[in-house]
Design a protein around this motif. Structure first.
Motif, short mmCIF file in Angstrom:
data_model
loop_
_atom_site.label_atom_id
_atom_site.label_comp_id
_atom_site.label_asym_id
_atom_site.label_seq_id
_atom_site.Cartn_x
_atom_site.Cartn_y
_atom_site.Cartn_z
N LYS A 11 12.23 -30.65 -12.34
CA LYS A 11 12.37 -29.37 -11.66
C LYS A 11 11.25 -29.16 -10.64
CE LYS A 11 14.49 -26.99 -15.64
NZ LYS A 11 14.33 -25.89 -16.60
N SER B 17 9.52 -26.18 -8.65
CA SER B 17 9.46 -24.72 -8.67
C SER B 17 9.15 -24.15 -7.30
CB SER B 17 8.41 -24.26 -9.68
OG SER B 17 7.12 -24.59 -9.20
N VAL B 18 9.17 -22.82 -7.25
CA VAL B 18 8.87 -22.13 -6.00
C VAL B 18 7.41 -22.29 -5.61
CG1 VAL B 18 10.71 -20.41 -6.26
CG2 VAL B 18 8.47 -19.97 -7.27
N THR C 298 10.54 -22.74 -16.54
CA THR C 298 10.86 -22.72 -15.10
C THR C 298 12.36 -22.48 -14.91
OG1 THR C 298 9.05 -24.27 -14.68
CG2 THR C 298 10.70 -23.99 -12.94
N LYS C 299 12.66 -21.26 -14.39
CA LYS C 299 14.06 -20.85 -14.21
C LYS C 299 14.52 -20.96 -12.74
CE LYS C 299 14.34 -19.76 -18.56
NZ LYS C 299 15.12 -20.59 -19.49
N HIS C 300 13.57 -20.70 -11.86
CA HIS C 300 13.95 -20.71 -10.44
C HIS C 300 13.64 -22.09 -9.86
CE1 HIS C 300 14.61 -16.40 -10.58
NE2 HIS C 300 13.39 -16.25 -11.13
N VAL D 237 13.86 -24.87 -7.20
CA VAL D 237 14.11 -25.01 -5.77
C VAL D 237 14.75 -26.35 -5.47
CG1 VAL D 237 13.02 -25.05 -3.48
CG2 VAL D 237 12.17 -23.49 -5.24
#
Length: 293
Positions: free
Chosen positions: A252, A254-255, A270-272, A274
Motif C-alpha cells: 500500500k 499512503s497519502v 492504512t485505509k486511503h 493512493v
C-alpha cells in the motif's frame, strides 16, 4: 241638285263647329271646378314665438352658443320643434296651463347657424296624416345664429382639443419610445448574459479538457513507472514480490508517500491507498519510503 248638296255640306260644317265648341266649353268648366279645390287651415290654434307676431324670427346665441325660445300657444298643449338646417332634430315641448312655454337650445359644435320649424303639435299630426287636406297658418321659422363671442370660444375650444390630442399623441410616442428603449436595453442585457454564459461554458470546457489531459498524462506516467518496476523486478528475480492470486500488488502507498508491506504495523490501519505496489523497490522508485517502525 248642286244647290242642295252645297247646303248639306254647309250644315255639316256648322254642326261640327258647334259640337267642338260645346266640348271645349265643357272641358274648361271641369278644369275650373278641379282647380278651385282649396286646402283647409287648421282652425282654433294660435302661436306666438318670442313675443313676436310674425312667422319668421331671427335670434343670436350667447357666448356659450345657447338661446332661449319662449312663446305662447292657444288651442293646443304641445309645441313641436323640427330642425331642418345645421342638423336634424325633432322634439316636443309641453306648454304650461296658461299656454306659455320656453325651450333653451344649444347650437351643435362646428355649426354657426341652425333653423327650426316651430308649430302646434296637433297641426303637425293633422298635416302628417292628411297632407293634401290641411295646411298650417301658425308655423314659425326660427333661425339661430352663433354669436361672435361663441364662435371665438368654439374656435379656442377646438384649438385646445387639437393641442390636447397632439400632446396625447406625443406622450404616446414618448411612451412607445421608452418601451422600445427598455426592450432594447433588456435585449442587450440578455445578449451580455448569453455571452457571459457562453464564455463560462467555454472556460469550463477548457478546464475540463486540461484536467483530462493532465489525468491522461498522470496515467501515462504511472503506467510507465509500473512498466519500469516490472522490468526492474524481472531483472532482479531475488527481490520479494507481494502479490495476490491474480498477480495484483499488495504493498500500500499512503497519502503520506509511505509504503506498507503486508504484516507491517500500519498495514491494516492504512485505509486511503493512493497506489499499490508489488515490490518495495517499485514503491521507492515511485517516491514512497518505508515506515520508521
Amino acid at each position: 241638285m248642286v244647290g242642295k248638296s252645297f247646303k248639306k255640306i254647309v250644315f255639316a260644317i256648322i254642326a261640327a263647329i258647334s259640337l267642338f265648341a260645346f266640348g271645349a266649353s265643357g272641358n274648361f268648366q271641369i278644369s275650373a271646378n278641379t282647380a278651385s279645390a282649396k286646402m283647409q287651415a287648421v282652425k282654433g290654434i294660435t302661436l306666438h314665438v318670442t313675443g313676436q307676431d310674425n312667422r319668421k324670427v331671427n335670434l343670436t346665441s350667447d357666448a356659450d352658443g345657447k338661446v332661449t325660445i319662449h312663446g305662447k300657444i292657444k288651442g293646443d298643449k304641445k309645441i313641436t320643434f323640427t330642425q331642418y338646417k345645421g342638423g336634424y332634430r325633432k322634439f316636443t315641448v309641453k306648454a304650461h296651463k296658461n299656454g306659455s312655454f320656453k325651450k333653451t337650445i344649444k347650437i351643435q359644435s362646428a355649426t354657426n347657424k341652425v333653423a327650426y320649424k316651430v308649430d302646434s303639435h296637433r297641426t303637425n299630426q293633422l298635416i302628417s296624416k292628411h297632407s293634401k287636406k290641411y295646411t298650417s297658418h301658425t308655423r314659425v321659422i326660427v333661425t339661430i345664429k352663433r354669436s361672435a363671442a361663441s364662435q371665438a370660444s368654439e374656435k379656442a375650444s377646438s384649438q385646445a382639443a387639437s393641442s390636447s390630442s397632439a400632446a396625447a399623441s406625443s406622450s404616446e410616442a414618448a411612451a412607445s419610445s421608452k418601451a422600445a428603449s427598455e426592450a432594447a436595453a433588456s435585449s442587450s442585457q440578455a445578449a451580455a448574459a448569453a455571452r457571459a454564459s457562453s464564455q463560462a461554458a467555454a472556460q469550463a470546457a477548457a478546464q475540463a479538457s486540461s484536467q483530462k489531459v493532465a489525468a491522461a498524462q498522470a496515467a501515462s506516467r504511472s503506467n510507465a513507472a509500473q512498466a519500469a518496476a516490472a522490468a526492474a523486478a524481472a531483472n532482479n528475480p531475488g527481490e520479494q514480490r507481494y502479490v495476490d492470486a491474480n498477480g495484483n500488488g499488495l504493498i500500500k502507498g499512503s497519502v503520506d508517500h509511505i509504503y506498507h508491506i503486508p504484516g507491517s504495523t500500519y498495514y491494516a490501519r492504512t485505509k486511503h491507498v493512493v497506489q499499490w505496489f508489488k515490490t518495495t523497490d517499485e514503491a521507492q522508485r515511485a517516491g514512497y519510503r518505508a515506515p520508521l517502525r
